[in-house]
Design a protein around this motif. Structure first.
Motif, PDB file in Angstrom:
ATOM      1  N   GLN A   3     -22.636  18.868  25.595  1.00 49.25           N
ATOM      2  CA  GLN A   3     -23.658  19.878  25.896  1.00 49.25           C
ATOM      3  C   GLN A   3     -23.601  21.010  24.877  1.00 49.25           C
ATOM      4  O   GLN A   3     -24.636  21.511  24.422  1.00 49.25           O
ATOM      5  CB  GLN A   3     -23.462  20.432  27.304  1.00 49.25           C
ATOM      6  N   GLU A   4     -22.397  21.412  24.508  1.00 53.12           N
ATOM      7  CA  GLU A   4     -22.241  22.484  23.526  1.00 53.12           C
ATOM      8  C   GLU A   4     -22.810  22.056  22.176  1.00 53.12           C
ATOM      9  O   GLU A   4     -23.473  22.823  21.492  1.00 53.12           O
ATOM     10  CB  GLU A   4     -20.765  22.858  23.398  1.00 53.12           C
ATOM     11  N   ILE A  29     -18.221  15.874  28.368  1.00 50.54           N
ATOM     12  CA  ILE A  29     -19.552  16.350  28.796  1.00 50.54           C
ATOM     13  C   ILE A  29     -19.760  17.778  28.321  1.00 50.54           C
ATOM     14  O   ILE A  29     -20.835  18.123  27.793  1.00 50.54           O
ATOM     15  CB  ILE A  29     -19.693  16.245  30.337  1.00 50.54           C
ATOM     16  N   SER A  56     -25.183  19.859  21.672  1.00 47.40           N
ATOM     17  CA  SER A  56     -26.659  19.806  21.759  1.00 47.40           C
ATOM     18  C   SER A  56     -27.228  21.216  21.777  1.00 47.40           C
ATOM     19  O   SER A  56     -28.300  21.459  21.230  1.00 47.40           O
ATOM     20  CB  SER A  56     -27.109  19.008  22.983  1.00 47.40           C
ATOM     21  N   ASP A  57     -26.542  22.180  22.371  1.00 52.46           N
ATOM     22  CA  ASP A  57     -27.013  23.573  22.391  1.00 52.46           C
ATOM     23  C   ASP A  57     -26.987  24.151  20.979  1.00 52.46           C
ATOM     24  O   ASP A  57     -27.921  24.861  20.577  1.00 52.46           O
ATOM     25  CB  ASP A  57     -26.143  24.432  23.305  1.00 52.46           C
TER      26      ASP A  57
END
Length: 107
Positions: A96-97, A92, A99-100
């Motif tokens: 998230q990283e 997760i 997508s950032d």
């Protein structure tokens, strides 16, 4: 008059199981197997009766080796659950990283 006291022998559950299996699988008499093993006939008879009673009710005695294996497997299972939880959190985090960073690249 002097008498010698006989010491009581202890048998492991595995030893008892093997003796019972000899009686059941070979079909020989309890007295014959008891004589061969050097065990009292009545004692072996009780072991066989207890085995038969356990099997009729579906209960089996857990041996020390099986108990040790069960404890080892439970510990291994707990460790694997912790590893899985860690990997889930890590995936997760990295998702998230990723997508950032893709948002930053598009700007």
């Amino acid at each position: 008059m002097l008498t010698m006291a006989r010491s009581r022998r202890d048998f492991t559950p595995e030893c008892k199981d093997e003796a019972v299996k000899l009686v059941i699988t070979t079909g020989r008499a309890v007295a014959t197997v008891a004589r061969e093993l050097g065990v009292n006939e009545a004692t072996l008879g009780r072991w066989v009766s207890a085995f038969m009673a356990r099997n009729e009710t579906g209960q089996t005695e857990v041996t020390e080796s099986k108990r040790a294996e069960l404890l080892r497997l439970r510990k291994e299972n707990a460790d694997l659950k912790m590893d899985r939880a860690f990997l889930k959190k890590a995936s997760i985090f990295f998702a998230q990283e990723a997508s950032d960073t893709s948002v930053l690249r598009s700007n």
